[in-house]
Design a protein around this motif. Structure first.
Motif, PDB file in Angstrom:
ATOM      1  N   MET A  80      -4.271 -15.975  43.648  1.00 52.24           N
ATOM      2  CA  MET A  80      -3.814 -15.288  42.441  1.00 52.24           C
ATOM      3  C   MET A  80      -4.813 -14.203  42.048  1.00 52.24           C
ATOM      4  N   SER A  81      -4.303 -13.019  41.690  1.00 54.84           N
ATOM      5  CA  SER A  81      -5.177 -11.974  41.184  1.00 54.84           C
ATOM      6  C   SER A  81      -5.122 -11.964  39.652  1.00 54.84           C
ATOM      7  N   TYR A  82      -6.161 -11.432  39.054  1.00 56.67           N
ATOM      8  CA  TYR A  82      -6.247 -11.407  37.595  1.00 56.67           C
ATOM      9  C   TYR A  82      -5.968 -10.017  37.056  1.00 56.67           C
ATOM     10  N   SER A  83      -5.355 -10.002  35.885  1.00 55.80           N
ATOM     11  CA  SER A  83      -5.160  -8.767  35.151  1.00 55.80           C
ATOM     12  C   SER A  83      -6.305  -8.665  34.147  1.00 55.80           C
ATOM     13  N   VAL A  84      -7.134  -7.677  34.307  1.00 58.51           N
ATOM     14  CA  VAL A  84      -8.365  -7.557  33.527  1.00 58.51           C
ATOM     15  C   VAL A  84      -8.210  -6.479  32.464  1.00 58.51           C
ATOM     16  N   GLY A  85      -8.654  -6.788  31.281  1.00 58.90           N
ATOM     17  CA  GLY A  85      -8.755  -5.795  30.224  1.00 58.90           C
ATOM     18  C   GLY A  85     -10.227  -5.528  29.975  1.00 58.90           C
ATOM     19  N   ILE A  86     -10.585  -4.274  29.789  1.00 59.31           N
ATOM     20  CA  ILE A  86     -11.998  -3.961  29.598  1.00 59.31           C
ATOM     21  C   ILE A  86     -12.176  -2.806  28.626  1.00 59.31           C
ATOM     22  N   GLY A  87     -13.202  -2.924  27.817  1.00 57.71           N
ATOM     23  CA  GLY A  87     -13.651  -1.813  27.001  1.00 57.71           C
ATOM     24  C   GLY A  87     -14.901  -1.263  27.661  1.00 57.71           C
ATOM     25  N   LEU A  88     -14.777  -0.195  28.423  1.00 53.53           N
ATOM     26  CA  LEU A  88     -15.961   0.364  29.080  1.00 53.53           C
ATOM     27  C   LEU A  88     -17.004   0.778  28.057  1.00 53.53           C
ATOM     28  N   THR A  89     -16.535   1.169  26.880  1.00 59.05           N
ATOM     29  CA  THR A  89     -17.427   1.569  25.799  1.00 59.05           C
ATOM     30  C   THR A  89     -16.697   1.457  24.468  1.00 59.05           C
ATOM     31  N   ASN A  90     -17.463   1.359  23.390  1.00 65.38           N
ATOM     32  CA  ASN A  90     -16.879   1.439  22.055  1.00 65.38           C
ATOM     33  C   ASN A  90     -17.095   2.813  21.442  1.00 65.38           C
ATOM     34  N   ALA A  91     -17.635   3.756  22.223  1.00 70.57           N
ATOM     35  CA  ALA A  91     -17.787   5.124  21.745  1.00 70.57           C
ATOM     36  C   ALA A  91     -16.406   5.743  21.549  1.00 70.57           C
ATOM     37  N   CYS A  92     -16.245   6.508  20.480  1.00 69.28           N
ATOM     38  CA  CYS A  92     -14.962   7.141  20.210  1.00 69.28           C
ATOM     39  C   CYS A  92     -15.191   8.417  19.411  1.00 69.28           C
ATOM     40  N   ASN A  93     -14.319   9.379  19.624  1.00 71.02           N
ATOM     41  CA  ASN A  93     -14.403  10.632  18.884  1.00 71.02           C
ATOM     42  C   ASN A  93     -13.700  10.566  17.535  1.00 71.02           C
ATOM     43  N   LEU A  94     -13.015   9.432  17.265  1.00 69.99           N
ATOM     44  CA  LEU A  94     -12.345   9.232  15.982  1.00 69.99           C
ATOM     45  C   LEU A  94     -12.921   8.009  15.276  1.00 69.99           C
ATOM     46  N   ALA A  95     -12.526   7.823  14.018  1.00 71.40           N
ATOM     47  CA  ALA A  95     -12.980   6.658  13.242  1.00 71.40           C
ATOM     48  C   ALA A  95     -11.793   6.143  12.431  1.00 71.40           C
ATOM     49  N   CYS A  96     -10.832   5.542  13.113  1.00 72.33           N
ATOM     50  CA  CYS A  96      -9.597   5.082  12.483  1.00 72.33           C
ATOM     51  C   CYS A  96      -9.837   3.813  11.663  1.00 72.33           C
TER      52      CYS A  96
END
Length: 330
Positions: A1-17
């Protein structure tokens, strides 16, 4: 079985929602060598990039090229900046792309995300179409837009896109939390206007009468946050146990799913063992400090039932339909 991975490579963002869950006290990055460690330790079939605006990671191009070279299916969620900034060659390496739109009008969208964002995401959608890529609008379902879900479907249809909806989780503030009534009105509006491509939101699957209401979190889905922590869901409150990190993977591999976080995400509360919801969303219960209780949106716990008429859409190969509790409509 393969896994579906979610990742946040960074929390840097050009917005501030205001509704964003990403931590802002410092900026973190998952380096390329840790991405390599993930792929060498786990059978990764697909990877969805989210949390921050991923192109702000200094090794973004190298990471995308590495994953593409391994045959990993890629998706990215963006406010428009990443998609408009990356090269045509890099864009072609993604299986599908997502643009964050939470409201059906420019005035409402720009009020939340900043002036000019509506125009930016529309240009990004046009670019994706020109590249022959599948596009989804990604909307956060909140108390401020629940009554607009049918209009969001109309917007997605007019743009030749799918609509993917994530329920707002009160990670940083309750300001956008849905009431019980708003939650179910939103899904009734959503399903009345669009056909269902996929739904992995457990409580909604139960109301749809679908089998297997278990969340993918803790089972075939694994999340890595920008600090390298391994968690079952991006919203999971990292407070009670010290999580594994990517540094633990080479010695543990798939056994990381035995961590208490993942065990908790898979556990059905005894109070909901006989309920169609089977506990619903574990992250939502964990955030609320009610891991051993019903999902707050469970109608059966209230002695109610929900009339949720829906129609299936043809299957579509979208990365996010497999790695997060979400709903996608056509």
């Amino acid at each position: 079985m393969s896994y579906s991975v979610g990742i946040g490579l960074t929390n840097a963002c050009n917005l501030a929602c205001a509704h964003c869950y990403r931590p802002t006290e410092r900026i973190d990055y998952v380096p390329l060598e840790q991405i390599q460690a993930i792929c060498e330790s786990l059978p990764v079939g697909s990877m969805g990039m989210g949390t921050g605006e991923n192109i702000l990671h200094p090794q973004f191009e190298a990471i995308v090229r590495y994953l593409h070279g391994r045959g990993v299916k890629l998706s990215i969620a963006s406010n428009g900046h990443s998609i408009m900034t990356m090269s045509d060659e890099l864009l072609a390496m993604f299986n599908d792309l997502e643009l964050s739109i939470d409201y059906p009008t420019a005035e409402q969208q720009d009020a939340l995300r900043g002036p000019g964002n509506w125009d930016l995401v529309h240009r990004a959608i046009e670019r994706c179409h020109a590249a022959g890529k599948s596009v989804s609008i990604l909307a956060t379902l909140m108390c401020t837009n629940y009554h607009l879900m049918d209009r969001m479907v109309e917007l997605a249809r007019s743009l030749g896109a799918h609509l993917r909806v994530n329920v707002y989780q009160a990670v940083r503030t309750d300001a956008f939390r849905l009431t019980y009534e708003q939650f179910w009105e939103a899904y009734q509006r959503l399903f009345s206007a669009g056909k269902v491509v996929s739904c992995s939101e457990p409580i909604v699957r139960a109301a749809m009468g679908l089998p297997d209401v278990a969340s993918p979190c803790g089972h075939n889905s694994i999340r890595f946050d920008m600090r390298g922590r391994i968690i079952p869901c991006v919203y999971w409150p990292v407070v009670e146990h010290e999580p594994y990190t990517i540094a633990d993977l080479p010695g543990r591999g798939e056994s990381v799913l035995e961590h208490p976080f993942f065990a908790d995400a898979r556990t059905i509360p005894s109070t909901a063992a006989a309920c169609p919801c089977q506990g619903g969303c574990a992250s939502r219960r964990a955030i609320n400090g009610r891991l051993d209780d019903h999902d707050e949106y469970c109608p059966w716990a209230r002695g109610e039932t929900i009339d949720l008429a829906w129609e299936a859409a043809p299957a579509v190969d979208l990365v996010r339909s497999r790695n997060v509790c979400t709903t996608i409509v056509a």
